[in-house]
Design an enzyme around this catalytic site. Structure first.
Site, PDB file in Angstrom:
ATOM      1  N   LYS A 279       0.844  -1.203   0.000  1.00  0.00           N
ATOM      2  CA  LYS A 279       0.000   0.000   0.000  1.00  0.00           C
ATOM      3  C   LYS A 279       0.876   1.249   0.000  1.00  0.00           C
ATOM      4  O   LYS A 279       1.961   1.231   0.566  1.00  0.00           O
ATOM      5  CB  LYS A 279      -0.850   0.042   1.279  1.00  0.00           C
ATOM      6  CG  LYS A 279      -2.047  -0.876   1.279  1.00  0.00           C
ATOM      7  CD  LYS A 279      -2.847  -0.700   2.572  1.00  0.00           C
ATOM      8  CE  LYS A 279      -3.960  -1.720   2.675  1.00  0.00           C
ATOM      9  NZ  LYS A 279      -4.997  -1.580   1.642  1.00  0.00           N
ATOM     10  N   ASP A 349      -2.974  -7.377  -1.882  1.00  0.00           N
ATOM     11  CA  ASP A 349      -3.689  -6.469  -0.974  1.00  0.00           C
ATOM     12  C   ASP A 349      -5.178  -6.820  -0.883  1.00  0.00           C
ATOM     13  O   ASP A 349      -5.895  -6.301  -0.037  1.00  0.00           O
ATOM     14  CB  ASP A 349      -3.503  -5.025  -1.443  1.00  0.00           C
ATOM     15  CG  ASP A 349      -3.833  -4.011  -0.353  1.00  0.00           C
ATOM     16  OD1 ASP A 349      -4.025  -4.434   0.805  1.00  0.00           O
ATOM     17  OD2 ASP A 349      -3.899  -2.811  -0.683  1.00  0.00           O
ATOM     18  N   GLU A 351      -6.473  -9.307   0.456  1.00  0.00           N
ATOM     19  CA  GLU A 351      -6.226 -10.457   1.320  1.00  0.00           C
ATOM     20  C   GLU A 351      -7.419 -10.804   2.202  1.00  0.00           C
ATOM     21  O   GLU A 351      -7.565 -11.945   2.642  1.00  0.00           O
ATOM     22  CB  GLU A 351      -4.990 -10.199   2.193  1.00  0.00           C
ATOM     23  CG  GLU A 351      -5.239  -9.411   3.496  1.00  0.00           C
ATOM     24  CD  GLU A 351      -5.809  -8.018   3.272  1.00  0.00           C
ATOM     25  OE1 GLU A 351      -5.577  -7.442   2.186  1.00  0.00           O
ATOM     26  OE2 GLU A 351      -6.497  -7.488   4.167  1.00  0.00           O
ATOM     27  N   ARG A 353     -10.610 -11.080   1.543  1.00  0.00           N
ATOM     28  CA  ARG A 353     -11.511 -12.090   0.967  1.00  0.00           C
ATOM     29  C   ARG A 353     -10.863 -13.479   0.980  1.00  0.00           C
ATOM     30  O   ARG A 353     -11.558 -14.486   0.988  1.00  0.00           O
ATOM     31  CB  ARG A 353     -11.946 -11.658  -0.444  1.00  0.00           C
ATOM     32  CG  ARG A 353     -10.871 -11.607  -1.469  1.00  0.00           C
ATOM     33  CD  ARG A 353     -11.251 -10.761  -2.685  1.00  0.00           C
ATOM     34  NE  ARG A 353     -11.152  -9.330  -2.390  1.00  0.00           N
ATOM     35  CZ  ARG A 353     -11.485  -8.371  -3.233  1.00  0.00           C
ATOM     36  NH1 ARG A 353     -11.949  -8.658  -4.438  1.00  0.00           N
ATOM     37  NH2 ARG A 353     -11.357  -7.097  -2.886  1.00  0.00           N
TER      38      ARG A 353
HETATM   39  N1  BES Z   1      -8.210  -3.677   4.400  1.00  0.00           N
HETATM   40  C1  BES Z   1      -8.305  -3.204   3.076  1.00  0.00           C
HETATM   41  C2  BES Z   1      -9.554  -2.355   2.832  1.00  0.00           C
HETATM   42  C3  BES Z   1      -9.642  -1.063   3.593  1.00  0.00           C
HETATM   43  C4  BES Z   1      -9.286   0.115   3.000  1.00  0.00           C
HETATM   44  C5  BES Z   1     -10.185  -1.034   4.856  1.00  0.00           C
HETATM   45  C6  BES Z   1      -9.407   1.303   3.683  1.00  0.00           C
HETATM   46  C7  BES Z   1     -10.315   0.132   5.542  1.00  0.00           C
HETATM   47  C8  BES Z   1      -9.938   1.305   4.972  1.00  0.00           C
HETATM   48  C9  BES Z   1      -8.350  -4.379   2.118  1.00  0.00           C
HETATM   49  O1  BES Z   1      -7.591  -5.469   2.484  1.00  0.00           O
HETATM   50  C10 BES Z   1      -7.802  -3.896   0.819  1.00  0.00           C
HETATM   51  O2  BES Z   1      -6.645  -3.577   0.771  1.00  0.00           O
HETATM   52  N2  BES Z   1      -8.646  -3.868  -0.215  1.00  0.00           N
HETATM   53  C11 BES Z   1      -8.248  -3.434  -1.486  1.00  0.00           C
HETATM   54  C12 BES Z   1      -8.817  -4.382  -2.500  1.00  0.00           C
HETATM   55  C13 BES Z   1      -8.274  -4.204  -3.886  1.00  0.00           C
HETATM   56  C14 BES Z   1      -6.793  -4.498  -3.905  1.00  0.00           C
HETATM   57  C15 BES Z   1      -9.019  -5.125  -4.817  1.00  0.00           C
HETATM   58  C16 BES Z   1      -8.798  -2.030  -1.701  1.00  0.00           C
HETATM   59  O3  BES Z   1      -9.898  -1.733  -1.244  1.00  0.00           O
HETATM   60  O4  BES Z   1      -8.086  -1.222  -2.289  1.00  0.00           O
HETATM   61 ZN    ZN Z   2      -7.267  -5.675   4.506  1.00  0.00          ZN
HETATM   62 MN    MN Z   3      -5.580  -5.297   1.828  1.00  0.00          MN
END
Ligand code: BES
Ligand code: ZN
Ligand code: MN
Length: 500
Positions: A279, A349, A351, A353
């Site tokens: 990230k 990222d 992860e 799911r």
């Molecule tokens: N934990 C994150 C989602 C998240 C983002 C939670 C901001 C709280 C605040 C999750 O694991 C994630 O990184 N999701 C990605 C998915 C994408 C890579 C398909 C996302 O939302 O960018």
């Molecule tokens: Zn996450």
């Molecule tokens: Mn993630």
């Protein structure tokens, strides 16, 4: 903070502070506000006629009574328009009021709920809203402060009521609110805790404490046991970290004769760096809270056990960190979940799911129904619904309605989003059964569709709390930082199944 119902009025009560509400646009002062006004020489009428207070919602004035009545402080609390008054507003107002009273160094305070008018919420619901609101609004996270000179706590909250036939209902309401808020505050603590103080092992420790307090059955599976269960997706995510992952299973059996066991599943990602698909820096710091779903599910077990609800519930929390490392999952890797489905990891990222895939498979395999999962799953859900509405997805109309209703009565908000057949192709992979990202558009939906692949026909609902798990400013019952979102909803949802 202790709560009590007591007879009396603003002129006889002996607490440090007394609170009276005024409605916006009401002619004349009724109930407590009227009595207080008379005792204080017309000061509230003056506040209103001068336009200093309009009774707008959450507008709070603190008056020093200078010996005219026993309480040192009198609080005039704006309740907004009479026709719009409800328990949600009371809960938030109580939160605002305790914070202000705490600044004014009050040690005890009395609320007078005689707000006039018939047909509003009942005494039990109002009382529950007061204890929930006071506790949640006064919440502070100070565990790592070695000194705190400004700390001040209100020790006692009194509800004034002269009709003693109401005492039992009000006392019960206060107690329900206290238990609910205590669970939400525990969840907030876990989410606010930095990742080095809230590892999967720490989560398991909190779960064990709760289980032993109530004699619940608990199993914490380690890597070896996860391997036996063939939880390849969870184990895949856990490859990058040297922190031991675990899979927590807690059982509450309040209705041994009943066949139904509700399954609660909570994402327990104790730090989400993104993994090899790292990230950007500005999005990383909140990711200590990526276990918010797990925290909520664990603390809800504490609340329902205290309430002795006549239901059976099993909570499942897959817990791990998501870090890059020499053995970490790589984009392109293929994993096999415990239900046998294969997944191409196109983005490490995505992860959440993956770990939920194994948890949901486990829930189905063990006959849990309905299944409700809570997860900080997608930034896309935050973008779509903002920070007050969590996304709700379900394959079952009735279940979705029950959750929306439970959320509403607890002052949390869910908004249902679709699970369209037409989008299922977005999760198809060229090398495996599924891929773990369906791309940018409709990201919350494709994530939910991915989860749906692991629940089969079991009634299931997924709640995406990525937008709601943290508050960026303090207001009402929310205090900047973790919100505990979902605790109030799930407790009320489960209470709805209780056969008592
Ligand atoms: N934990 C994150 C989602 C998240 C983002 C939670 C901001 C709280 C605040 C999750 O694991 C994630 O990184 N999701 C990605 C998915 C994408 C890579 C398909 C996302 O939302 O960018
Ligand atoms: Zn996450
Ligand atoms: Mn993630």
């Amino acid at each position: 903070m202790k709560f009590e119902v007591r007879p009396g009025g603003v002129n006889t009560i002996t607490t440090d502070a007394v609170i009276a509400g005024v409605f916006e646009g009401d002619e004349g002062l009724v109930g407590a506000a009227g009595e207080l006004n008379a005792a204080l020489g017309g000061i509230i009428a003056d506040l209103i006629s001068s336009g200093e207070t309009k009774g707008k919602l959450n507008e709070v004035h603190v008056l020093h009574t200078l010996g005219k009545i026993t309480p040192r402080l009198a609080v005039v609390a704006g309740m907004g328009k009479r026709a719009e008054w409800n328990t949600d507003k009371l809960r938030d107002l109580a939160g605002e009021v305790v914070r202000i009273l705490s600044k004014h160094r009050a040690r005890s305070a009395a609320f007078d709920l005689r707000v006039g008018g018939e047909g509003g919420p009942g005494h039990a619901d109002l009382s529950r809203a007061v204890s929930e609101g006071c506790l949640l609004g006064a919440y502070q996270y100070k565990r790592h402060m070695t000194s705190d000179e400004n700390s001040h706590e209100i020790g006692e909250i009194v509800l004034l009521e002269n009709d003693n036939s109401m005492f039992d209902a009000m006392g019960a309401g206060l107690e329900m609110g206290r238990i609910t808020a205590a669970a939400a505050m525990m969840a907030r603590d876990m989410v606010n805790e930095p990742a080095n103080h809230m590892t999967p092992s720490h989560m398991a420790e909190r779960a064990r404490e709760i289980a032993s307090r109530h004699g619940l059955n608990i199993v914490v599976m380690d890597r070896a046991q996860m391997e036996k269960e063939k939880m390849g997706a969870l184990l895949g995510v856990a490859r990058g970290t040297s922190e031991p992952p675990n899979f927590i299973v807690m059982d509450y059996r309040g209705n041994p004769a009943g066949k139904e066991i509700i399954g609660l599943v909570g994402k327990g990602l104790t730090f989400d760096s993104g993994g090899i698909s790292l990230k950007p820096q500005e999005f990383m710091s909140d990711m200590k809270g990526d276990m918010a779903g797990g925290a909520v599910v664990i603390t809800v077990m504490d609340a329902i056990a205290q309430m002795k609800l006549a239901v059976n519930v099993t909570a499942l929390i897959p817990a791990t960190e998501n870090l890059p490392g020499g053995r970490a999952l790589k984009p392109g890797d293929v994993l096999k979940a415990s239900n046998g489905k294969t997944i191409e990891v196109v983005n490490t990222d995505a992860e959440g799911r993956l770990i939920l895939a194994d948890a949901l498979s486990y829930a189905v395999k063990n006959g849990l129904s309905p299944i409700v999962d809570l997860a900080t799953l997608t930034g896309a859900c935050h973008v779509a619904l903002g920070d007050m509405y969590a996304g709700l997805f379900s394959n079952n109309r009735k279940l979705a309605d029950q959750l929306v209703e439970a959320a509403g009565s607890g002052g949390e908000k869910l908004w249902q989003l679709p699970l369209p057949e037409e989008y299922k192709d977005l999760n198809k992979s060229e090398v495996a059964d599924l891929k773990n990202s369906g791309g940018r558009y409709g990201g919350a939906i494709t994530a939910a569709l991915f989860l749906q692949e692991f629940v089969g026909e079991t009634p299931w609902a997924h709640i995406d709390i990525a937008g709601t798990f943290m508050a960026d400013k303090t207001r009402g019952v929310l205090v900047k930082g973790a919100t505990g979102f979902g605790v109030r909803t799930l407790i009320r949802f489960i209470a709805g199944f209780s056969e008592r």
